[in-house]
Design a protein around this motif. Structure first.
Motif, PDB file in Angstrom:
ATOM      1  N   ALA A   1       1.230   3.143   0.769  1.00 51.66           N
ATOM      2  CA  ALA A   1       1.650   4.157   1.743  1.00 51.66           C
ATOM      3  C   ALA A   1       2.299   3.496   2.953  1.00 51.66           C
ATOM      4  CB  ALA A   1       0.447   4.993   2.176  1.00 51.66           C
ATOM      5  N   GLN A   2       1.751   2.348   3.381  1.00 53.71           N
ATOM      6  CA  GLN A   2       2.341   1.621   4.501  1.00 53.71           C
ATOM      7  C   GLN A   2       3.723   1.102   4.127  1.00 53.71           C
ATOM      8  OE1 GLN A   2       0.782   1.110   7.732  1.00 53.71           O
ATOM      9  NE2 GLN A   2       2.942   0.692   8.142  1.00 53.71           N
ATOM     10  N   ASP A   3       3.864   0.586   2.895  1.00 55.39           N
ATOM     11  CA  ASP A   3       5.174   0.117   2.427  1.00 55.39           C
ATOM     12  C   ASP A   3       6.208   1.241   2.483  1.00 55.39           C
ATOM     13  OD1 ASP A   3       4.146  -2.392   1.905  1.00 55.39           O
ATOM     14  OD2 ASP A   3       4.061  -2.135  -0.281  1.00 55.39           O
ATOM     15  N   ALA A   4       5.816   2.430   2.034  1.00 58.11           N
ATOM     16  CA  ALA A   4       6.736   3.569   2.030  1.00 58.11           C
ATOM     17  C   ALA A   4       7.152   3.936   3.453  1.00 58.11           C
ATOM     18  CB  ALA A   4       6.086   4.766   1.340  1.00 58.11           C
ATOM     19  N   ALA A   5       6.197   3.892   4.382  1.00 57.27           N
ATOM     20  CA  ALA A   5       6.505   4.204   5.781  1.00 57.27           C
ATOM     21  C   ALA A   5       7.425   3.147   6.380  1.00 57.27           C
ATOM     22  CB  ALA A   5       5.209   4.299   6.587  1.00 57.27           C
ATOM     23  N   ASN A   6       7.181   1.885   6.053  1.00 56.69           N
ATOM     24  CA  ASN A   6       8.023   0.797   6.556  1.00 56.69           C
ATOM     25  C   ASN A   6       9.456   0.935   6.047  1.00 56.69           C
ATOM     26  OD1 ASN A   6       5.797  -0.373   7.826  1.00 56.69           O
ATOM     27  ND2 ASN A   6       5.382  -1.780   6.140  1.00 56.69           N
ATOM     28  N   ASN A   7       9.594   1.247   4.765  1.00 64.31           N
ATOM     29  CA  ASN A   7      10.929   1.397   4.176  1.00 64.31           C
ATOM     30  C   ASN A   7      11.675   2.572   4.796  1.00 64.31           C
ATOM     31  OD1 ASN A   7      11.247  -0.722   2.214  1.00 64.31           O
ATOM     32  ND2 ASN A   7       9.631   0.247   1.019  1.00 64.31           N
ATOM     33  N   ALA A   8      10.957   3.658   5.022  1.00 65.75           N
ATOM     34  CA  ALA A   8      11.591   4.837   5.624  1.00 65.75           C
ATOM     35  C   ALA A   8      12.090   4.528   7.031  1.00 65.75           C
ATOM     36  CB  ALA A   8      10.601   5.999   5.650  1.00 65.75           C
ATOM     37  N   LEU A   9      11.286   3.796   7.809  1.00 64.26           N
ATOM     38  CA  LEU A   9      11.693   3.442   9.166  1.00 64.26           C
ATOM     39  C   LEU A   9      12.886   2.491   9.137  1.00 64.26           C
ATOM     40  CD1 LEU A   9      11.303   3.561  12.200  1.00 64.26           C
ATOM     41  CD2 LEU A   9       9.582   1.741  11.998  1.00 64.26           C
TER      42      LEU A   9
END
Length: 208
Positions: free
Chosen positions: A103-111
Motif C-alpha cells: 500500500a505504501q508503494d502504491a502511494a509513493n508511485n501515485a505521488l
C-alpha cells in the motif's frame, strides 16, 4: 560464518540472498531473528546503510550487511532519494506488514506521477549502497554502490519487483523493472552492480 541481512523487506531479502548465493556463508534475515528495523535519520544512503548494518550486528552478535537504496529523479533534484520508501505520507500500520508495504508503494508511485505531471525530463536512476560490518563496532566497514539508469513512465507496467519498479523503464532492456524476471533483474540491477563490487571485498578482506 553467519551473515545477517539488515532488512525486514522480504522481497529485498530474496534479492540479496540470490546475489550472495555461492559465498559459502549462512545468510539469515534480521526478521528471522526478531530484530526490529533500525532508525534511518540520515541524509545519505551510505550513512543509513551503515546505521542499519551496525544495528543488526549489535542485536545479533554476527556480521551484517545492509542495503540502503532509492530512486533519484533528475527533474526533482534527486528526490525522493533516501526517503524513497516513505515518499508519500505513511500508510496506517497493519498486522500484515507485506500488505502495508504494498500500500505504501502504491502511494509513493501515485505521488511520484503527480509530481512529474507535465514534466518532459523523465530521467532517473536507482541507487543501492551496500555496507558490510564484521561486528557493530567494526572500524573498517566494506562499502559498495551501484546505479541503474532509466526513465519514469506515465503509467505502471509489469507486476514483478516492488517499490517504483513498475514505473522505472530501462531503455537498454526495453522493459520496466517490474517486467523483468528475477534472473534478469539480478543480472542488471543497482543492487547487482553494488554486490558485484562487494563480493570481491568480502572474499579478499574478510577471506570468505
Amino acid at each position: 560464518m553467519r551473515l545477517v541481512l539488515a532488512s525486514n523487506n522480504q522481497k529485498k531479502v530474496v534479492e540479496l540472498r540470490a546475489l550472495l548465493a555461492g559465498l559459502g556463508v549462512d545468510v539469515v534475515s534480521q526478521r528471522e531473528l526478531g530484530i526490529s528495523e533500525a532508525e534511518e535519520p540520515h541524509l545519505t544512503f551510505i550513512e543509513n546503510a551503515l546505521a542499519k548494518a551496525r544495528h543488526a550486528a549489535a542485536a545479533s552478535g554476527c556480521a551484517a550487511i545492509a542495503d540502503d537504496s532509492g530512486l533519484c529523479v533528475d527533474a526533482l533534484g534527486g528526490a525522493p532519494g533516501v526517503i524513497s520508501a516513505h515518499f508519500a505520507p505513511l500508510v496506517a500500520a497493519t498486522a500484515d506488514r507485506e500488505a502495508q508495504r504494498q500500500a505504501q508503494d502504491a502511494a509513493n508511485n501515485a505521488l511520484l506521477l503527480q509530481r512529474l505531471d507535465g514534466v518532459a525530463d523523465r530521467r532517473a536512476h536507482f541507487v543501492s549502497t551496500l555496507v558490510a560490518v564484521r561486528r557493530a563496532d567494526d572500524p573498517q566497514p566494506l562499502v559498495a554502490t551501484g546505479r541503474w539508469q532509466g526513465e519514469i513512465l506515465n503509467r505502471a507496467r509489469g507486476v514483478q519487483g516492488f517499490g517504483y519498479d513498475p514505473l522505472m523503464h530501462i531503455p537498454a532492456l526495453g522493459h520496466t523493472v517490474a517486467e523483468l524476471d528475477a534472473a534478469q533483474k539480478n543480472a542488471h540491477s543497482h543492487r547487482a552492480q553494488a554486490m558485484a563490487q562487494l563480493l570481491p571485498l568480502l572474499r579478499d578482506v574478510w577471506l570468505l
